[in-house]
Write an enzyme that holds these catalytic residues in place. Structure first.
Site, PDB file in Angstrom:
ATOM      1  N   ARG A 189      35.134  33.249  32.083  1.00 33.20           N
ATOM      2  CA  ARG A 189      36.387  32.729  32.605  1.00 33.20           C
ATOM      3  C   ARG A 189      36.759  31.445  31.860  1.00 33.20           C
ATOM      4  O   ARG A 189      35.874  30.649  31.479  1.00 33.20           O
ATOM      5  CB  ARG A 189      36.171  32.417  34.082  1.00 33.20           C
ATOM      6  CG  ARG A 189      37.383  31.922  34.832  1.00 33.20           C
ATOM      7  CD  ARG A 189      38.375  33.014  35.075  1.00 33.20           C
ATOM      8  NE  ARG A 189      39.317  32.682  36.146  1.00 33.20           N
ATOM      9  CZ  ARG A 189      40.461  33.327  36.302  1.00 33.20           C
ATOM     10  NH1 ARG A 189      40.807  34.306  35.479  1.00 33.20           N
ATOM     11  NH2 ARG A 189      41.274  33.015  37.288  1.00 33.20           N
ATOM     12  N   THR A 228      46.643  42.221  32.755  1.00 35.35           N
ATOM     13  CA  THR A 228      45.221  42.060  32.520  1.00 35.35           C
ATOM     14  C   THR A 228      44.800  43.419  32.014  1.00 35.35           C
ATOM     15  O   THR A 228      45.589  44.343  32.021  1.00 35.35           O
ATOM     16  CB  THR A 228      44.560  41.686  33.868  1.00 35.35           C
ATOM     17  OG1 THR A 228      45.072  40.432  34.262  1.00 35.35           O
ATOM     18  CG2 THR A 228      43.061  41.659  33.831  1.00 35.35           C
ATOM     19  N   THR A 258      41.704  38.931  30.481  1.00 37.92           N
ATOM     20  CA  THR A 258      43.124  38.669  30.678  1.00 37.92           C
ATOM     21  C   THR A 258      43.588  37.384  30.002  1.00 37.92           C
ATOM     22  O   THR A 258      42.777  36.499  29.692  1.00 37.92           O
ATOM     23  CB  THR A 258      43.426  38.539  32.196  1.00 37.92           C
ATOM     24  OG1 THR A 258      44.828  38.492  32.421  1.00 37.92           O
ATOM     25  CG2 THR A 258      42.793  37.278  32.800  1.00 37.92           C
ATOM     26  N   ASP A 290      45.971  30.097  38.218  1.00 38.36           N
ATOM     27  CA  ASP A 290      45.107  30.682  39.251  1.00 38.36           C
ATOM     28  C   ASP A 290      44.435  29.616  40.112  1.00 38.36           C
ATOM     29  O   ASP A 290      43.832  29.929  41.135  1.00 38.36           O
ATOM     30  CB  ASP A 290      44.047  31.597  38.623  1.00 38.36           C
ATOM     31  CG  ASP A 290      44.614  32.964  38.272  1.00 38.36           C
ATOM     32  OD1 ASP A 290      45.728  33.279  38.720  1.00 38.36           O
ATOM     33  OD2 ASP A 290      43.941  33.725  37.555  1.00 38.36           O
ATOM     34  N   SER A 323      39.486  33.777  40.346  1.00 39.08           N
ATOM     35  CA  SER A 323      40.041  35.017  39.809  1.00 39.08           C
ATOM     36  C   SER A 323      39.980  36.119  40.856  1.00 39.08           C
ATOM     37  O   SER A 323      39.251  36.023  41.844  1.00 39.08           O
ATOM     38  CB  SER A 323      39.221  35.424  38.581  1.00 39.08           C
ATOM     39  OG  SER A 323      39.611  36.701  38.120  1.00 39.08           O
ATOM     40  N   SER A 324      40.733  37.189  40.605  1.00 33.60           N
ATOM     41  CA  SER A 324      40.610  38.402  41.424  1.00 33.60           C
ATOM     42  C   SER A 324      39.998  39.548  40.633  1.00 33.60           C
ATOM     43  O   SER A 324      39.901  40.672  41.146  1.00 33.60           O
ATOM     44  CB  SER A 324      41.992  38.851  41.916  1.00 33.60           C
ATOM     45  OG  SER A 324      42.576  37.852  42.705  1.00 33.60           O
ATOM     46  N   GLY A 360      46.195  43.575  37.659  1.00 34.50           N
ATOM     47  CA  GLY A 360      47.114  43.604  38.796  1.00 34.50           C
ATOM     48  C   GLY A 360      47.106  42.352  39.655  1.00 34.50           C
ATOM     49  O   GLY A 360      47.555  42.387  40.797  1.00 34.50           O
ATOM     50  N   GLY A 361      46.580  41.245  39.113  1.00 39.00           N
ATOM     51  CA  GLY A 361      46.596  40.004  39.894  1.00 39.00           C
ATOM     52  C   GLY A 361      45.904  40.212  41.229  1.00 39.00           C
ATOM     53  O   GLY A 361      44.818  40.765  41.302  1.00 39.00           O
TER      54      GLY A 361
END
Ligand code: DON
Length: 573
Positions: free
Chosen positions: A110, A385, A403, A427, A456-457, A477-478
């Site tokens: 990340r 992403t 992403t 984010d 993050s998701s 897809g967030g």
């Protein structure tokens, strides 16, 4: 039904490249979901959002590489062929299952906030959250993690048969010789026009005159080829130190951001334990914090385990899923952040006992968001992403999501490098109680700070059965990523759908705030009406997710490329 089919605001601002709110789109006009493309293979499989990259992965598997080698090659290739999300200027999470040692691990690559970041960096003069700063300015650029993450994966978990340079070579070739713009690249470039055209270094690459390149034109990325060549020759240091680092930090600062070359030199990918759970006799292995994906996937599965979904039927099972989503996303808002800065109760959130307590107040009607936790309003999702799944002949598996955040990230290419930079720092929670671009409300646990990683998701996941991979899945897809992965798993396990069907079946999404339940085209109208009668606010949306997945069956590996976006491919041999 007319109430049902009106969407208040669903045209995805990020997806279409400019902020367009408040559009109404009837279900009838929403694009139909194309069935997944499936393939059966015995020796290896790669399912990715872009064909050339998927084939490159297969080539390395065919030449004796393992799933990690293939994933690294795909990761670098997609930085060239799928620039809206494939990247070396962003970050992600890789979940790996190593068959020989029966070991699972996650690589957190990340992005981090620069050292000069602060809690108030995304506030305006009045102290309010300023989305312009967190999404559209160079302040939003996080220190990229992809190069370090992929290099770590290769060095520690690759087969040893290929050097990093060999895995990067096809990407260099594609960047240098170019390739035809088609599929999702042709679709997404015009949608991102407004964001991209702000930056001359970007238009020099992706535009022809004042228009984004079109289907059939040839995209050549010479600077990116040079950057990749330097990484191939000198490893990640070629990116994080020296000329490229100076160019990246310089481009960010020139555009008004705060990144220094030391921020790049200080970047480290982190190997972390996966988050673990179980569901009806299957083991779930997924991305740990700073992604919220794994924790809330498991939390929702734990809630749902208390219901016999297959027996309850479509409407009742969808209701239970919506209620599970609501509760998990409310927890996300409050508890989740960078685990190196805040203490996250992962064990509690993923425990069966906690799920039981949540289940106890799920009734036959929709629970209003306010009855779960206080929060504020929300916005959108997106497909910016990208997720790919890989398995090799030995049963090693890689589930990787990475992403730039928005489509093409900030849209800014660091001049001279060919590297598109992310806007991942949106984010973070700009101000407690406010929402990010995906409508995800957050509080203190996810405030920005020096060196912190934004929540993050991303939910790259491997479902295991009897110690072997059964399902490899994940999605862009967030905010919708976690619920998309949930539904693929429930479709496969509870509804016994073959993977192609599990991937293609229409999905819905609820994220606590707002009250809306977003539904893709394809749900039976009577089911949606019945959900409305329970108090759910049904809102039609086009697809925002794409679950490129693999299922291990007795017939072999079955890959399913999600065709919600053009150009995905399941390739096997
Ligand atoms: O890490 C996250 O959760 C987001 N930055 C992911 C963004 C995303 O999936 C965008 N579009 N699909």
């Amino acid at each position: 039904m007319s109430r049902v089919v009106k969407s208040a605001a669903f045209i995805l601002a990020l997806f279409f490249g400019s902020l367009v709110y408040g559009q109404v789109a009837p279900v009838a006009r929403a694009p139909a979901i194309h069935p997944a493309q499936t393939v059966v293979a015995r020796n290896g499989l790669v399912v990715a959002q872009e064909e050339r990259a998927a084939r490159i992965g297969i080539e390395f598997l065919d030449r004796g590489g393992n799933a990690v080698d293939a994933a690294v090659a795909v990761g670098f290739a997609m930085a060239v062929t799928y620039p809206r999300a494939g990247n070396i200027g962003g970050g992600g999470f890789m979940v790996i299952h190593l068959a020989r040692d029966n070991r699972d691990l996650a690589i957190d690559y990340r992005e981090t906030a620069p050292a000069a970041a602060s809690e108030t960096m995304f506030l305006d003069a009045q102290g309010n959250a300023d989305p312009e700063k967190s999404r559209d300015s160079a302040l939003s650029v996080g220190v990229p993690g992809t190069v370090a993450g992929l290099a770590l994966a290769h060095a520690k978990y690759g087969s040893g048969k290929f050097t990093l340079a060999e895995l990067i070579a096809p990407a260099i070739d594609l960047a240098e010789k170019g390739f035809q713009v088609e599929d999702d690249l042709a679709d997404s470039l015009p949608q991102a026009r407004e964001r991209l055209k702000r930056w001359p270094a970007t238009t020099a690459i992706f535009f022809n005159g004042d228009q984004p390149m079109q289907e059939g034109e040839r995209l050549i990325q010479l600077d990116l080829a040079d950057t990749l060549r330097a990484i191939a020759k000198n490893g990640p240091d070629a990116f994080y130190r020296g000329r490229t680092a100076v160019q990246i930090a310089g481009a960010v600062v020139k555009a008004g951001g705060i990144m220094s070359k030391d921020d790049l030199a200080n970047y480290r990918p982190i190997e972390r334990a996966v988050v673990r759970g179980s569901y009806r006799g299957y083991d779930i292995i997924s991305a740990p914090p700073p992604s919220s994906g794994g924790v809330h996937l498991i939390e929702m599965l734990n809630i749902l385990e208390g219901y016999d979904l297959a027996r309850l039927g479509r409407e009742e099972s969808l209701h239970d899923m919506i209620e599970a989503m609501k509760r998990a996303y409310a927890d996300r808002a409050v508890f989740m952040g960078d685990p190196d800065s805040v203490k996250i109760p992962v064990d509690g959130l993923t425990s069966k006992a906690y799920a039981k307590s949540l289940r106890a107040n799920i009734g036959p009607r929709s629970t209003p968001a306010a009855d779960i936790r206080p929060g504020t309003a929300a916005e959108f999702g997106g497909r910016n992403t990208t997720h790919f799944s890989v398995i090799d002949r030995d049963g090693n598996a890689v589930s990787n999501t990475y992403t730039l955040n928005f489509s093409y990230g900030l849209g800014l290419v660091a001049e001279g490098t060919g590297v598109l930079l992310n806007n991942e720092l949106d984010d973070f929670t700009s101000k407690p109680g406010t929402a990010n671009a995906y409508g995800l409300v957050g509080y203190n646990a996810n405030l920005p700070g020096p060196g912190k990683r934004p929540l993050s998701s991303m939910t790259p996941t491997i479902v295991m059965k009897d110690g072997k991979p059964f399902l490899i899945t994940g999605s862009p897809g967030g905010s919708r990523i976690i619920s998309a992965v949930l539904q693929v798993i429930v479709n496969a396990i509870d509804f016994k759908m073959p993977i192609g069907q599990a991937v293609s079946a229409p999905r819905l999404h609820q994220q606590w705030q707002p009250e809306d339940v977003y539904v893709e085209p394809g749900f039976a109208p009577d089911v949606l009406e019945a959900l409305e009668k329970r108090g759910h606010k049904i809102v039609a949306t086009p697809p925002h997710t794409s679950t490129n997945s693999i299922e291990v069956t007795e017939e072999g590996y079955v890959g399913a490329a999600d065709r919600r976006t053009r150009g995905s491919l399941a390739a096997g041999f």
